[in-house]
Design an enzyme around this catalytic site. Structure first.
Site, PDB file in Angstrom:
ATOM      1  N   SER A   1      71.076  56.377  42.181  1.00 29.25           N
ATOM      2  CA  SER A   1      72.347  56.824  42.730  1.00 29.25           C
ATOM      3  C   SER A   1      72.721  58.269  42.438  1.00 29.25           C
ATOM      4  O   SER A   1      73.831  58.578  41.996  1.00 29.25           O
ATOM      5  CB  SER A   1      73.478  55.887  42.302  1.00 29.25           C
ATOM      6  OG  SER A   1      74.394  55.842  43.359  1.00 29.25           O
TER       7      SER A   1
ATOM      8  N   ASP B   1      78.156  51.893  43.120  1.00 32.49           N
ATOM      9  CA  ASP B   1      77.605  53.146  42.590  1.00 32.49           C
ATOM     10  C   ASP B   1      78.705  54.133  42.215  1.00 32.49           C
ATOM     11  O   ASP B   1      78.688  54.728  41.138  1.00 32.49           O
ATOM     12  CB  ASP B   1      76.685  53.800  43.626  1.00 32.49           C
ATOM     13  CG  ASP B   1      75.539  52.897  44.022  1.00 32.49           C
ATOM     14  OD1 ASP B   1      75.401  51.816  43.428  1.00 32.49           O
ATOM     15  OD2 ASP B   1      74.790  53.281  44.947  1.00 32.49           O
TER      16      ASP B   1
ATOM     17  N   GLU C   1      80.459  58.238  51.938  1.00 36.59           N
ATOM     18  CA  GLU C   1      79.059  57.856  52.178  1.00 36.59           C
ATOM     19  C   GLU C   1      78.938  56.929  53.394  1.00 36.59           C
ATOM     20  O   GLU C   1      78.028  57.067  54.197  1.00 36.59           O
ATOM     21  CB  GLU C   1      78.452  57.206  50.915  1.00 36.59           C
ATOM     22  CG  GLU C   1      76.961  57.000  51.056  1.00 36.59           C
ATOM     23  CD  GLU C   1      76.186  57.036  49.727  1.00 36.59           C
ATOM     24  OE1 GLU C   1      76.736  57.495  48.706  1.00 36.59           O
ATOM     25  OE2 GLU C   1      75.028  56.609  49.738  1.00 36.59           O
TER      26      GLU C   1
ATOM     27  N   TYR D   1      67.676  45.618  54.938  1.00 35.57           N
ATOM     28  CA  TYR D   1      69.009  45.561  54.347  1.00 35.57           C
ATOM     29  C   TYR D   1      70.023  45.042  55.366  1.00 35.57           C
ATOM     30  O   TYR D   1      70.793  44.121  55.080  1.00 35.57           O
ATOM     31  CB  TYR D   1      69.398  46.967  53.863  1.00 35.57           C
ATOM     32  CG  TYR D   1      70.771  47.090  53.257  1.00 35.57           C
ATOM     33  CD1 TYR D   1      70.987  46.761  51.919  1.00 35.57           C
ATOM     34  CD2 TYR D   1      71.849  47.551  54.008  1.00 35.57           C
ATOM     35  CE1 TYR D   1      72.244  46.891  51.355  1.00 35.57           C
ATOM     36  CE2 TYR D   1      73.110  47.693  53.444  1.00 35.57           C
ATOM     37  CZ  TYR D   1      73.301  47.360  52.123  1.00 35.57           C
ATOM     38  OH  TYR D   1      74.553  47.491  51.565  1.00 35.57           O
TER      39      TYR D   1
ATOM     40  N   GLY E   1      66.975  60.309  45.035  1.00 34.30           N
ATOM     41  CA  GLY E   1      66.326  59.411  45.995  1.00 34.30           C
ATOM     42  C   GLY E   1      65.470  58.326  45.364  1.00 34.30           C
ATOM     43  O   GLY E   1      64.586  57.782  46.015  1.00 34.30           O
TER      44      GLY E   1
ATOM     45  N   HIS F   1      72.389  42.643  45.545  1.00 37.97           N
ATOM     46  CA  HIS F   1      72.746  42.165  46.884  1.00 37.97           C
ATOM     47  C   HIS F   1      73.941  41.205  46.831  1.00 37.97           C
ATOM     48  O   HIS F   1      74.097  40.362  47.716  1.00 37.97           O
ATOM     49  CB  HIS F   1      71.543  41.520  47.588  1.00 37.97           C
ATOM     50  CG  HIS F   1      70.501  42.525  47.998  1.00 37.97           C
ATOM     51  ND1 HIS F   1      70.626  43.310  49.124  1.00 37.97           N
ATOM     52  CD2 HIS F   1      69.350  42.914  47.408  1.00 37.97           C
ATOM     53  CE1 HIS F   1      69.569  44.110  49.226  1.00 37.97           C
ATOM     54  NE2 HIS F   1      68.789  43.894  48.185  1.00 37.97           N
TER      55      HIS F   1
HETATM   56  P1  ADP Z   1      69.804  57.840  45.424  1.00 42.44           P
HETATM   57  O1  ADP Z   1      71.284  57.774  45.539  1.00 42.44           O
HETATM   58  O2  ADP Z   1      69.199  56.551  45.011  1.00 42.44           O
HETATM   59  O3  ADP Z   1      69.317  58.952  44.552  1.00 42.44           O
HETATM   60  P2  ADP Z   1      70.052  58.431  48.208  1.00 42.44           P
HETATM   61  O4  ADP Z   1      69.073  58.505  49.322  1.00 42.44           O
HETATM   62  O5  ADP Z   1      71.222  57.544  48.364  1.00 42.44           O
HETATM   63  O6  ADP Z   1      69.225  58.099  46.881  1.00 42.44           O
HETATM   64  O7  ADP Z   1      70.625  59.878  47.928  1.00 42.44           O
HETATM   65  C1  ADP Z   1      69.751  60.964  47.763  1.00 42.44           C
HETATM   66  C2  ADP Z   1      70.231  62.143  48.614  1.00 42.44           C
HETATM   67  O8  ADP Z   1      71.424  62.718  48.016  1.00 42.44           O
HETATM   68  C3  ADP Z   1      69.254  63.289  48.654  1.00 42.44           C
HETATM   69  O9  ADP Z   1      68.316  63.115  49.684  1.00 42.44           O
HETATM   70  C4  ADP Z   1      70.160  64.479  48.908  1.00 42.44           C
HETATM   71  O10 ADP Z   1      70.495  64.551  50.273  1.00 42.44           O
HETATM   72  C5  ADP Z   1      71.419  64.116  48.132  1.00 42.44           C
HETATM   73  N1  ADP Z   1      71.419  64.683  46.776  1.00 42.44           N
HETATM   74  C6  ADP Z   1      71.573  64.002  45.616  1.00 42.44           C
HETATM   75  N2  ADP Z   1      71.540  64.842  44.550  1.00 42.44           N
HETATM   76  C7  ADP Z   1      71.377  66.080  45.045  1.00 42.44           C
HETATM   77  C8  ADP Z   1      71.276  67.395  44.452  1.00 42.44           C
HETATM   78  N3  ADP Z   1      71.333  67.569  43.144  1.00 42.44           N
HETATM   79  N4  ADP Z   1      71.100  68.443  45.291  1.00 42.44           N
HETATM   80  C9  ADP Z   1      71.040  68.260  46.615  1.00 42.44           C
HETATM   81  N5  ADP Z   1      71.129  67.073  47.228  1.00 42.44           N
HETATM   82  C10 ADP Z   1      71.302  65.985  46.461  1.00 42.44           C
HETATM   83 MG    MG Z   2      72.378  56.551  46.934  1.00 43.40          MG
END
Ligand code: ADP
Ligand code: MG
Length: 384
Positions: free
Chosen positions: A123, A169, A157, A219, A119, A33
């Site tokens: 990242s 990230d 993003e 957040y 998710g 943060h």
């Molecule tokens: P994090 O970045 O912590 O993993 P986020 O919510 O920021 O979590 O991002 C996750 C999102 O990114 C997923 O819900 C999807 O929409 C997208 N994503 C990431 N990797 C993939 C992948 N390999 N295939 C499809 N979508 C993906």
């Molecule tokens: Mg993310």
């Protein structure tokens, strides 16, 4: 999924020969943060990557297939102004931002597979943006300098997907280096790669497997509370632009004038910036134990002052700290679930993982995912 499989699946699906690009996920070792307060962060790239295989199309259509989701999607670059609220938004957003920046793209066929847990706060989103950016740019034989590419991916993003994230990230996914963590000044984007010797310790990431709804609203609320703190302090010190500009010492003289909650939020951010710089200093002298103490202090501050932890994160940290060889344990990422990051002596890593898995599951009912990691190389082409 093996590289060979990605390539052969691409060929079977699209009847063309691809080039292959990769970008890693990341874990933030300390500096939570602080990014949106113009401060310091200290992440490393994980040895988990998103791979994108790519070949051009003669028209302006983009076909994407995610092997993780087993789902395909198609869009036109001529009609790519808005998010579809779909996973393909990260790719469409990247194409949109690149075209807006003057890079006219051809259509493309993309095949995506990621080892970054999706998710979980490691990242996968930045890994997807950065790997697809490299894939698109390869089609027009362009290279964009790292910091600028990070800004463009962040823009995709922020503005297209609609997630108001900082730049960390994307930046670490691009600039990560094997056996190094990266100190990033989120104001200037100056950065320094700091050796993280993996001969005595491992970074262990523990996923709590929970994600509380509160996250998004909290957040935004925290961001506002930080801004309120800056506004109040500006009355006395007009030169302050962000919490980054206030030292802990200076803050001591003014904190009683702030509303109690705002003061706590500010104290976390200001002390966290100092902890990052102290941690980096410790690492440069190979003082891993001191580094671990700073990680512990970071967690306590996030739990007590910033109040973005949750019961599962606190349990995971408490269990970890009780294990032999655990030098530091803290939540990492935005909070309210997601992962913890732990600094663990090499000889104890195996027992650490087994015990944490068992005890966390006993206490919470969730079976955690645990990743043992070393700092890894950032994004690039995988020559086939
Ligand atoms: P994090 O970045 O912590 O993993 P986020 O919510 O920021 O979590 O991002 C996750 C999102 O990114 C997923 O819900 C999807 O929409 C997208 N994503 C990431 N990797 C993939 C992948 N390999 N295939 C499809 N979508 C993906
Ligand atoms: Mg993310």
């Amino acid at each position: 999924m093996h590289i060979e499989t990605i390539v052969s699946e691409f060929k079977a699906r699209y009847h063309a020969t691809p080039r292959l690009f990769k970008a890693p996920g990341r874990v933030n070792l300390i500096g939570e943060h602080t990014d949106y307060n113009d401060g310091f962060v200290f992440p490393m790239a994980l040895d988990r990557y998103t791979h994108v295989a790519v070949a051009p199309r003669a028209d302006r259509r983009v076909d994407v297939y995610s092997a993780n989701l087993k789902e395909e999607f198609s869009f036109s670059l001529d009609n790519n102004e808005h998010a579809q609220h779909h996973w393909s938004d990260y790719i469409a957003g990247m194409a949109h931002v690149l075209e807006k920046a003057g890079y006219a793209l051809p259509g493309a066929m993309l095949y995506i597979h990621s080892d970054v847990p999706v998710g979980s706060g490691l990242s996968s989103s930045a890994a997807l943006e950065v790997s697809s950016a490299l894939a698109f740019l390869s089609l027009i034989s362009q290279i964009i300098p790292g910091p600028e590419l990070a800004r463009l991916a962040q823009k995709a993003e922020n503005q297209f997907v609609g997630m108001n994230c900082g730049i960390m990230d994307q930046f670490i996914s691009i600039h990560g280096r094997a056996d190094h963590a990266l100190l990033l000044d989120c104001r200037s984007l100056n950065y320094e790669l700091v050796p993280l010797d993996s001969s005595h310790a491992r970074i262990v990431v523990c996923n709590t497997m929970v994600k509380h709804e509160l996250g998004a609203s909290a957040y935004n609320q925290r961001r506002q509370e930080c801004e309120t703190g800056v506004r109040i302090m500006q009355k006395q010190w007009p030169e302050i632009k962000a919490l980054r500009d206030v030292t802990l010492e200076k803050f001591g003289g003014i904190q009683a004038d702030l509303p109690a909650v705002v003061a706590r939020r500010c104290r976390h951010v200001i002390s966290e910036d100092e902890r990052v710089l102290e941690s980096v200093g410790a690492l440069k002298h190979n003082q891993l134990r001191y580094f671990g103490e700073k990680m512990n202090a970071s967690h306590d501050s996030l739990r007590d002052d910033y109040q973005v932890s949750c019961d599962e994160l606190d349990q995971m940290v408490e269990i970890a700290r009780a294990q032999p060889g655990c030098m530091g344990a803290r939540m990492t990422g935005g909070g309210f679930g997601g992962c913890t990051v732990n600094l663990v002596e090499l000889e104890q890593v195996e027992a650490f993982c087994a015990n944490v898995e068992k005890m966390y599951q006993q206490r919470t009912g969730h079976k955690p995912q645990i990743y043992v990691s070393v700092p890894s190389q950032g994004a690039g082409e995988k020559i086939l």
